[in-house]
Design a protein around this motif. Structure first.
Motif, PDB file in Angstrom:
ATOM      1  N   THR A  69     -28.725  89.764  27.050  1.00  0.00           N
ATOM      2  CA  THR A  69     -28.620  89.484  28.492  1.00  0.00           C
ATOM      3  C   THR A  69     -27.333  88.702  28.790  1.00  0.00           C
ATOM      4  OG1 THR A  69     -30.065  87.609  28.112  1.00  0.00           O
ATOM      5  CG2 THR A  69     -31.071  89.550  29.117  1.00  0.00           C
ATOM      6  N   ASP A  70     -26.972  87.800  27.882  1.00  0.00           N
ATOM      7  CA  ASP A  70     -25.723  87.039  28.069  1.00  0.00           C
ATOM      8  C   ASP A  70     -24.519  87.969  27.981  1.00  0.00           C
ATOM      9  OD1 ASP A  70     -27.372  84.886  28.135  1.00  0.00           O
ATOM     10  OD2 ASP A  70     -26.699  83.967  26.262  1.00  0.00           O
ATOM     11  N   LEU A  71     -24.541  88.862  26.983  1.00  0.00           N
ATOM     12  CA  LEU A  71     -23.407  89.775  26.783  1.00  0.00           C
ATOM     13  C   LEU A  71     -23.244  90.694  27.996  1.00  0.00           C
ATOM     14  CD1 LEU A  71     -21.223  90.665  24.757  1.00  0.00           C
ATOM     15  CD2 LEU A  71     -22.822  92.387  23.929  1.00  0.00           C
ATOM     16  N   GLN A  72     -24.374  91.182  28.477  1.00  0.00           N
ATOM     17  CA  GLN A  72     -24.333  92.074  29.638  1.00  0.00           C
ATOM     18  C   GLN A  72     -23.735  91.361  30.850  1.00  0.00           C
ATOM     19  OE1 GLN A  72     -28.081  93.966  30.267  1.00  0.00           O
ATOM     20  NE2 GLN A  72     -27.127  95.634  31.399  1.00  0.00           N
ATOM     21  N   ASP A  73     -24.142  90.106  31.030  1.00  0.00           N
ATOM     22  CA  ASP A  73     -23.611  89.313  32.146  1.00  0.00           C
ATOM     23  C   ASP A  73     -22.093  89.133  32.000  1.00  0.00           C
ATOM     24  OD1 ASP A  73     -23.684  87.368  34.346  1.00  0.00           O
ATOM     25  OD2 ASP A  73     -23.189  85.952  32.751  1.00  0.00           O
ATOM     26  N   ILE A  74     -21.631  88.810  30.796  1.00  0.00           N
ATOM     27  CA  ILE A  74     -20.189  88.612  30.549  1.00  0.00           C
ATOM     28  C   ILE A  74     -19.425  89.895  30.866  1.00  0.00           C
ATOM     29  CG2 ILE A  74     -18.471  88.293  28.695  1.00  0.00           C
ATOM     30  CD1 ILE A  74     -20.562  86.409  27.348  1.00  0.00           C
ATOM     31  N   ILE A  75     -19.960  91.018  30.403  1.00  0.00           N
ATOM     32  CA  ILE A  75     -19.257  92.299  30.594  1.00  0.00           C
ATOM     33  C   ILE A  75     -19.252  92.713  32.066  1.00  0.00           C
ATOM     34  CG2 ILE A  75     -19.413  94.779  30.090  1.00  0.00           C
ATOM     35  CD1 ILE A  75     -20.207  93.927  27.201  1.00  0.00           C
ATOM     36  N   GLU A  76     -20.377  92.493  32.743  1.00  0.00           N
ATOM     37  CA  GLU A  76     -20.429  92.865  34.166  1.00  0.00           C
ATOM     38  C   GLU A  76     -19.511  91.998  35.014  1.00  0.00           C
ATOM     39  OE1 GLU A  76     -24.550  92.954  35.200  1.00  0.00           O
ATOM     40  OE2 GLU A  76     -24.838  94.927  34.259  1.00  0.00           O
ATOM     41  N   ARG A  77     -19.323  90.740  34.608  1.00  0.00           N
ATOM     42  CA  ARG A  77     -18.389  89.874  35.341  1.00  0.00           C
ATOM     43  C   ARG A  77     -16.941  90.263  35.057  1.00  0.00           C
ATOM     44  NH1 ARG A  77     -18.271  84.796  33.486  1.00  0.00           N
ATOM     45  NH2 ARG A  77     -19.964  84.899  31.972  1.00  0.00           N
ATOM     46  N   THR A  78     -16.705  90.898  33.901  1.00  0.00           N
ATOM     47  CA  THR A  78     -15.328  91.214  33.489  1.00  0.00           C
ATOM     48  C   THR A  78     -14.814  92.501  34.132  1.00  0.00           C
ATOM     49  OG1 THR A  78     -15.708  90.162  31.340  1.00  0.00           O
ATOM     50  CG2 THR A  78     -13.826  91.665  31.510  1.00  0.00           C
ATOM     51  N   TYR A  79     -15.570  93.580  33.950  1.00  0.00           N
ATOM     52  CA  TYR A  79     -15.073  94.894  34.377  1.00  0.00           C
ATOM     53  C   TYR A  79     -15.560  95.226  35.772  1.00  0.00           C
ATOM     54  CZ  TYR A  79     -13.522  95.116  29.601  1.00  0.00           C
ATOM     55  OH  TYR A  79     -12.893  94.831  28.419  1.00  0.00           O
ATOM     56  N   THR A  80     -14.899  94.608  36.768  1.00  0.00           N
ATOM     57  CA  THR A  80     -15.277  94.827  38.164  1.00  0.00           C
ATOM     58  C   THR A  80     -14.152  95.547  38.895  1.00  0.00           C
ATOM     59  OG1 THR A  80     -14.274  92.774  38.954  1.00  0.00           O
ATOM     60  CG2 THR A  80     -16.541  92.626  38.173  1.00  0.00           C
ATOM     61  N   ALA A  81     -14.524  96.229  39.969  1.00  0.00           N
ATOM     62  CA  ALA A  81     -13.533  96.905  40.808  1.00  0.00           C
ATOM     63  C   ALA A  81     -12.567  95.884  41.393  1.00  0.00           C
ATOM     64  CB  ALA A  81     -14.240  97.677  41.916  1.00  0.00           C
ATOM     65  N   HIS A  82     -13.070  94.691  41.652  1.00  0.00           N
ATOM     66  CA  HIS A  82     -12.228  93.645  42.223  1.00  0.00           C
ATOM     67  C   HIS A  82     -11.066  93.306  41.272  1.00  0.00           C
ATOM     68  CE1 HIS A  82     -11.064  90.106  44.418  1.00  0.00           C
ATOM     69  NE2 HIS A  82     -11.199  89.370  43.326  1.00  0.00           N
ATOM     70  N   VAL A  83     -11.362  93.197  39.975  1.00  0.00           N
ATOM     71  CA  VAL A  83     -10.325  92.811  38.998  1.00  0.00           C
ATOM     72  C   VAL A  83      -9.463  94.006  38.594  1.00  0.00           C
ATOM     73  CG1 VAL A  83      -9.935  91.869  36.675  1.00  0.00           C
ATOM     74  CG2 VAL A  83     -11.684  90.857  38.141  1.00  0.00           C
ATOM     75  N   LEU A 119     -11.765  90.329  28.990  1.00  0.00           N
ATOM     76  CA  LEU A 119     -13.051  90.127  28.315  1.00  0.00           C
ATOM     77  C   LEU A 119     -12.978  88.901  27.409  1.00  0.00           C
ATOM     78  CD1 LEU A 119     -15.930  91.190  27.706  1.00  0.00           C
ATOM     79  CD2 LEU A 119     -14.938  92.355  25.731  1.00  0.00           C
ATOM     80  N   LEU A 120     -11.857  88.773  26.711  1.00  0.00           N
ATOM     81  CA  LEU A 120     -11.694  87.659  25.787  1.00  0.00           C
ATOM     82  C   LEU A 120     -11.823  86.318  26.500  1.00  0.00           C
ATOM     83  CD1 LEU A 120     -11.157  87.819  22.766  1.00  0.00           C
ATOM     84  CD2 LEU A 120      -8.768  87.280  23.225  1.00  0.00           C
ATOM     85  N   GLY A 121     -11.250  86.203  27.709  1.00  0.00           N
ATOM     86  CA  GLY A 121     -11.343  84.958  28.475  1.00  0.00           C
ATOM     87  C   GLY A 121     -12.805  84.572  28.695  1.00  0.00           C
ATOM     88  N   ASN A 122     -13.621  85.541  29.105  1.00  0.00           N
ATOM     89  CA  ASN A 122     -15.032  85.241  29.362  1.00  0.00           C
ATOM     90  C   ASN A 122     -15.807  85.000  28.071  1.00  0.00           C
ATOM     91  OD1 ASN A 122     -14.871  85.276  32.174  1.00  0.00           O
ATOM     92  ND2 ASN A 122     -14.989  87.511  32.222  1.00  0.00           N
ATOM     93  N   LEU A 123     -15.465  85.730  26.997  1.00  0.00           N
ATOM     94  CA  LEU A 123     -16.137  85.509  25.707  1.00  0.00           C
ATOM     95  C   LEU A 123     -15.787  84.129  25.139  1.00  0.00           C
ATOM     96  CD1 LEU A 123     -15.742  88.948  23.844  1.00  0.00           C
ATOM     97  CD2 LEU A 123     -17.899  87.880  24.549  1.00  0.00           C
ATOM     98  N   PHE A 124     -14.512  83.755  25.238  1.00  0.00           N
ATOM     99  CA  PHE A 124     -14.091  82.440  24.739  1.00  0.00           C
ATOM    100  C   PHE A 124     -14.864  81.335  25.461  1.00  0.00           C
ATOM    101  CE2 PHE A 124      -9.826  82.175  22.341  1.00  0.00           C
ATOM    102  CZ  PHE A 124     -10.071  83.337  21.650  1.00  0.00           C
ATOM    103  N   GLU A 125     -14.896  81.420  26.796  1.00  0.00           N
ATOM    104  CA  GLU A 125     -15.564  80.378  27.573  1.00  0.00           C
ATOM    105  C   GLU A 125     -17.034  80.272  27.157  1.00  0.00           C
ATOM    106  OE1 GLU A 125     -16.173  81.087  31.841  1.00  0.00           O
ATOM    107  OE2 GLU A 125     -15.332  79.104  32.187  1.00  0.00           O
ATOM    108  N   TYR A 126     -17.669  81.426  26.946  1.00  0.00           N
ATOM    109  CA  TYR A 126     -19.084  81.451  26.570  1.00  0.00           C
ATOM    110  C   TYR A 126     -19.308  80.811  25.190  1.00  0.00           C
ATOM    111  CZ  TYR A 126     -23.581  83.372  25.083  1.00  0.00           C
ATOM    112  OH  TYR A 126     -24.849  83.506  24.598  1.00  0.00           O
ATOM    113  N   VAL A 127     -18.529  81.253  24.198  1.00  0.00           N
ATOM    114  CA  VAL A 127     -18.738  80.762  22.822  1.00  0.00           C
ATOM    115  C   VAL A 127     -18.369  79.275  22.721  1.00  0.00           C
ATOM    116  CG1 VAL A 127     -17.980  81.007  20.418  1.00  0.00           C
ATOM    117  CG2 VAL A 127     -18.522  83.039  21.747  1.00  0.00           C
TER     118      VAL A 127
END
Ligand SMILES: *Cc1c(COP(=O)(O)O)cnc(C)c1O
Length: 468
Positions: A69-83, A119-127
Motif C-alpha cells: 500500500t505504501d509503494l502504491q501510494d508513492i508510485i501514484e504520487r510520482t507518475y501524475t499527469a500534473h508532473v 520516483l527516487l525522490g519519493n522513495l528516498f523520503e519514504y525510506v
C-alpha cells in the motif's frame, strides 16, 4: 527479493538497504539475485494497465520489502499527469508504420532522467523517514543530471542537495532551471572552473571517509538501482503502445552514455519482454559502440565535448551489470575483468564465446553518430515527419534508420526536448525550436546560487554550515 554485488563480496541485502547507497562495499554494482519472470498471461493482463498501475506491478517485484500500500501510494504520487504533462506519462509518437518515438522527456526538467529521478525522490523520503535518517546529496552536473536531481529532491524531508555546476558554462535555460529553485534544501554552487573541477571536488569529499560518514554524504548517480528499475517500466509501456499482441517482437534504439537507460532495457528483456534488438547508439564518445562491435571494452582518457553533451562519457558505469549476466553471473570472472579495467583501462572478449552471445543471446547491436549525422538526422526527421527531435534523440534516430528491420516495430527513445539544445537545432534547421511560454517566464525568475572557488575545504565548510 535480495540484492547481491556483481563482484560477489556483499552479503545479500534488501531493496531499502541498497537504495540509498552507491557502489556495493566491494566496489561492484548491486543487482537482484534473480530477475523476476513475466509469463505470457501476465504480459496480456498488463497491456490494459495505466502507467502508474504498470509501474506498481513491475516495481513491487523488486522492492519487496516496502509494504504494497505504501509503494502504491508513492508510485501514484510520482507518475501524475500534473508532473509529466499527460496521463500517458510516456506517450508514443508514430512517425511511420513500425517506427515510433517513445517520449520520455515531458517531466519537470524536459529530459528522460525525470522518469526515474522523480520516483527516487519519493522513495528516498519514504525510506529515510522509516529509518529516521537524513542524507546530504553532493553532486556535480553539466546540465541534465543535476536539474533532474534537484527537481526530484526539492522539499523532500531528510534530504539536502548540494549541486556543483561550472560557473558560466551552462545555457541560460539550464541555469534558470536549476538556480530559480528557492527550496531551502537545495543548494546551487557555481564553481569557478570547468565541470571536471566540480567533479573532482565531489570525488574528494567522497574520498574523505570520516567526513562522508559524519555528514551522511550520498549521491544519486546513474548506477543507483532505484533509477534502473524505474526505467524498466517504460520499456514495457513502449512495447504495449507499439504492438497489438504479445506474440509480436519489438526493438528499442537507445541514445547511450553511461549505459543506464539501456541497462533497464536489458533487464526488461531478461524478465521476458519480447525484445528482438536492443540497439546502443553513441555519439563520438563511442566506448559502447566499440564494445558491441568488437568485443573490446576500452575506457578513454577524457570525454570529447559534443553536441549531445549528456552522452559525453569516457567509461560506461552501468555496463558492469550487463557483463555480469553475459559471463553467466560468475563474479570471479567479472571481478577479473574489472581488475583489467583498473590496471589496463579495459578488457577484450573478442576471442571468447561471450562476444557472439552479446548479439545472439542478448539481442544487442550498436551504432554511432557524429555532429554532421545529428544535424542531418534532425533535418530529415523534420522534413519527412514534421517532428523536431533533440540531438540525443537524433543519435538514436540515425542508428535506427540505418539498422531497422521494417517488419518489426522499432521504438526510438526520446531522451530530451529540443528546447534544451536550441543552438544545435538552430544550426540544423535554421530556426530555433518553438519556445513554450514557460521557458521565458522561467528565465525571468530570481536565481539563487553561490559562487565558489574550486577548493575542497571551502566546499566542506559550506556543507557543514548549511546543514541544519
Ligand atoms: C543522461 C542522458 C543520456 C544518456 O543516458 P545513459 O543512461 O547515461 O546511457 C542520453 N540523453 C540525455 C538527454 C541524457 O540526459
Amino acid at each position: 527479493m535480495q540484492y547481491i554485488s556483481t563482484r560477489g563480496g556483499m552479503p545479500p541485502a534488501s531493496f531499502s538497504d541498497i537504495l540509498l547507497g552507491g557502489l556495493a562495499p566491494d566496489g561492484g554494482l548491486v543487482v537482484p539475485a534473480v530477475y523476476p519472470q513475466i509469463d505470457i498471461e501476465t504480459l496480456a493482463a498488463w497491456r490494459q494497465l495505466s502507467y502508474p498501475q504498470l509501474a506498481f506491478e513491475i516495481i513491487r517485484l523488486f522492492a519487496t520489502d516496502i509494504p504494497e500500500t505504501d509503494l502504491q501510494d508513492i508510485i501514484e504520487r510520482t507518475y501524475t499527469a500534473h508532473v509529466f504533462g499527460s496521463a500517458e506519462i510516456a506517450p508514443i509518437k508514430t512517425l511511420t508504420p513500425k517506427l515510433h518515438i517513445l517520449e520520455l522527456s515531458n517531466g519537470p526538467t524536459l529530459a528522460f532522467k525525470d522518469m526515474a529521478m522523480q520516483l527516487l525522490g519519493n522513495l528516498f523520503e519514504y525510506v529515510l523517514a522509516k529509518r529516521n535518517e537524513t542524507i546530504n546529496i553532493v553532486g556535480a552536473t553539466s546540465g541534465d543530471t543535476g536539474s533532474a536531481a534537484e527537481y526530484a529532491m526539492r522539499g523532500k524531508r531528510g534530504v539536502n542537495v548540494f549541486m556543483l555546476s561550472p560557473f558560466g558554462k551552462m545555457s541560460a535555460f539550464q541555469r534558470a532551471q536549476m538556480y530559480s529553485l528557492q527550496d531551502s534544501n537545495i543548494f546551487n554552487i557555481a564553481i569557478e572552473g570547468m565541470f571536471d573541477d566540480a567533479q573532482d571536488m565531489v570525488k574528494a569529499v567522497n574520498n574523505d571517509a570520516t567526513f562522508k560518514a559524519q555528514y551522511k554524504i550520498g549521491a544519486v548517480n546513474s548506477i543507483n538501482w532505484g533509477r534502473v528499475i524505474a526505467q524498466v517500466v517504460y520499456y514495457f509501456k513502449g512495447y504495449f503502445a507499439a504492438t497489438k499482441s504479445n506474440d509480436e517482437q519489438i526493438s528499442f534504439v537507445v541514445p547511450s552514455g553511461n549505459f543506464g537507460n539501456v541497462c533497464a532495457g536489458h533487464i526488461a528483456r531478461q524478465m521476458g519482454l519480447p525484445i528482438q534488438r536492443l540497439v546502443v547508439a553513441t555519439n563520438e564518445n563511442d566506448v559502447l559502440d566499440e564494445f558491441f562491435r568488437t568485443g573490446v571494452y576500452q575506457v578513454r582518457g577524457e570525454a570529447q565535448p559534443t553536441s549531445s553533451p549528456s552522452m559525453d562519457i569516457s567509461k560506461a558505469s552501468n555496463l558492469e551489470r550487463f557483463v555480469f549476466d553475459l559471463v553467466g553471473r560468475d563474479s570471479a570472472k567479472l571481478a577479473d575483468l574489472w581488475q583489467q579495467v583498473d590496471q589496463a583501462g579495459g578488457f577484450d572478449l573478442s576471442a571468447t564465446a561471450f562476444f557472439g552471445q552479446m548479439g545472439s543471446a542478448y539481442g544487442f547491436t550498436s551504432g554511432r553518430s557524429n555532429h554532421a549525422d545529428r544535424l542531418a538526422t534532425i533535418r530529415l526527421v523534420k522534413q519527412q515527419f514534421d517532428v523536431v527531435i533533440d540531438p540525443h534523440t537524433a543519435d538514436a534516430m540515425k542508428v535506427a534508420l540505418e539498422q531497422r528491420d521494417k517488419t518489426v516495430a522499432t521504438v526510438v527513445l526520446e531522451t530530451a526536448l529540443p528546447i534544451k539544445f536550441e543552438e544545435t537545432i538552430l544550426e540544423a534547421l535554421g530556426e530555433r525550436p518553438p519556445r513554450p511560454a514557460f521557458a521565458d517566464a522561467l528565465e525571468k525568475l530570481p536565481q539563487r546560487v553561490d559562487v565558489m572557488k574550486a577548493d575542497v575545504e571551502t566546499l566542506k565548510q559550506y556543507i557543514v554550515s548549511h546543514i541544519g
